[in-house]
Enzyme design. Structure first.
Site, short mmCIF file in Angstrom:
data_model
loop_
_atom_site.label_atom_id
_atom_site.label_comp_id
_atom_site.label_asym_id
_atom_site.label_seq_id
_atom_site.Cartn_x
_atom_site.Cartn_y
_atom_site.Cartn_z
N ASP A 22 0.83 -1.21 0.00
CA ASP A 22 0.00 0.00 0.00
C ASP A 22 0.86 1.26 0.00
O ASP A 22 1.94 1.27 0.59
CB ASP A 22 -0.91 -0.03 1.24
CG ASP A 22 -2.05 0.96 1.13
OD1 ASP A 22 -2.28 1.52 0.04
OD2 ASP A 22 -2.72 1.19 2.16
N HIS A 39 2.62 3.35 -9.08
CA HIS A 39 2.52 1.89 -9.24
C HIS A 39 3.77 1.34 -9.94
O HIS A 39 4.21 0.23 -9.65
CB HIS A 39 1.26 1.54 -10.04
CG HIS A 39 0.00 1.91 -9.32
ND1 HIS A 39 -0.24 1.57 -8.01
CD2 HIS A 39 -1.10 2.62 -9.72
CE1 HIS A 39 -1.42 2.04 -7.62
NE2 HIS A 39 -1.96 2.68 -8.64
N LEU A 133 11.73 -19.36 -4.73
CA LEU A 133 10.53 -18.86 -4.06
C LEU A 133 9.30 -18.95 -4.96
O LEU A 133 9.39 -18.76 -6.18
CB LEU A 133 10.79 -17.41 -3.66
CG LEU A 133 9.64 -16.56 -3.14
CD1 LEU A 133 10.12 -15.76 -1.94
CD2 LEU A 133 9.13 -15.60 -4.18
C1 FPP Z 1 -2.05 0.21 -3.30
O1 FPP Z 1 -1.58 1.53 -3.31
C2 FPP Z 1 -1.49 -0.49 -4.43
C3 FPP Z 1 -2.22 -1.03 -5.43
C4 FPP Z 1 -3.69 -1.00 -5.49
C5 FPP Z 1 -1.56 -1.66 -6.58
C6 FPP Z 1 -0.32 -2.41 -6.26
C7 FPP Z 1 0.36 -2.70 -7.51
C8 FPP Z 1 1.68 -2.75 -7.67
C9 FPP Z 1 2.67 -2.63 -6.58
C10 FPP Z 1 2.22 -3.01 -9.01
C11 FPP Z 1 1.89 -4.42 -9.38
C12 FPP Z 1 2.75 -4.83 -10.42
C13 FPP Z 1 2.95 -6.07 -10.78
C14 FPP Z 1 4.02 -6.30 -11.70
C15 FPP Z 1 2.17 -7.19 -10.29
P1 FPP Z 1 -2.61 2.71 -3.45
O2 FPP Z 1 -2.70 3.08 -4.89
O3 FPP Z 1 -3.89 2.34 -2.80
O4 FPP Z 1 -1.86 3.84 -2.66
P2 FPP Z 1 -2.54 5.01 -1.83
O5 FPP Z 1 -3.30 4.36 -0.71
O6 FPP Z 1 -1.34 5.78 -1.36
O7 FPP Z 1 -3.40 5.79 -2.78
#
Ligand code: FPP
Length: 242
Positions: A22, A39, A133
């Site tokens: 997050d 992201h 893993l």
């Molecule tokens: C939460 O942060 C994150 C997500 C909803 C997406 C997570 C995705 C990635 C880390 C990239 C995935 C990539 C691959 C290759 C699988 P948020 O957007 O809710 O953050 P915020 O709470 O600060 O708005």
């Protein structure tokens, strides 16, 4: 330079770590960048943390990349995350012979674009025999949806007469979830300071320890992972006993 890695008790390493990644959006906002670049930075962190966990000897890492609720985000943001996934899968395939980790996807796939479904099938087959893993990427995943799909499978067996309702066991429920083929997580880490589960693996976390790390996911480092594992190891896990 000393590392928290040296503090880890290797005899008590969690077999399965689950991470709610997050804080990508806030990381981007702080830098006046579009969310999709948050992201992107988060996807880079995922690669670093996967490598670190693999080197350490962790067997299973489940990461929450896209929840059943995340479809409510803007089309641009959803496309940004899906494109990162495409890119991640393509890069793995291109260097598959040098890769050590095994990848699979948990979640409901039919809503994903056809090309992504094809890429997932390919990567699951070419990585299946890798020795390292197991990276489980949760995509269009929701804990309630996982349970619902599992219950439907079990109900189907009752309907066709091969199972009696009174013979349903906890093990049977576990086996019918997306995670049925691997153990429950001992440790769940959520970054960004939020202290919620957000519909992640609801059944599987019954006895997990939680570590809420205040770092935003793109800022999370190997050292943070080692520190969170040490923090977990200093807890007294009683599983309801004394
Ligand atoms: C939460 O942060 C994150 C997500 C909803 C997406 C997570 C995705 C990635 C880390 C990239 C995935 C990539 C691959 C290759 C699988 P948020 O957007 O809710 O953050 P915020 O709470 O600060 O708005």
């Amino acid at each position: 330079m000393s590392s928290l890695k040296d503090e880890i008790d290797m005899q008590n390493l969690p077999v399965h770590i689950a991470i709610i990644m997050d804080g990508n959006g806030r990381w981007a906002k702080k830098r006046f960048l579009p969310r999709k670049l948050g992201h992107k930075a988060g996807a880079d962190t995922l690669e670093d943390i996967t490598k670190a966990a693999d080197k350490l000897g962790v067997k299973h890492l489940t990461v929450y990349a896209f929840s059943t609720e995340n479809w409510k985000r803007s089309d641009e943001e959803v496309k940004g995350i899906m494109d990162l996934l495409r890119n991640y899968l393509d890069r793995y395939v291109a260097k598959a012979d040098k890769e050590d980790i095994k990848i699979d996807i948990i979640g409901e796939r039919s809503r994903l674009d056809q090309d992504i479904q094809e890429k997932i099938k390919l990567i699951e087959s070419i990585s299946a025999e890798k020795p390292g893993l197991n990276l489980h990427i949760a995509l269009n995943y929701g804990g309630r949806d996982d349970l619902l799909r599992g219950f439907k499978k079990i109900a189907g067996r009752i309907e066709d007469g091969s199972l009696r309702a009174e013979d349903i066991t906890e093990e049977m429920i576990s086996e019918n979830l997306d995670t049925g083929f691997y153990p429950d997580p001992e440790l769940v880490i959520r970054t960004s300071g939020e202290e919620r589960i957000s519909n992640f693996m609801l059944w599987q976390i019954a006895y997990s320890e939680f570590v809420f790390n205040s770092k935003l996911w793109p800022d999370y480092t190997e050292e943070d992972l080692y520190g969170d594992i040490c923090y977990y190891q200093n807890r007294d896990r009683r599983f309801g006993g004394r």
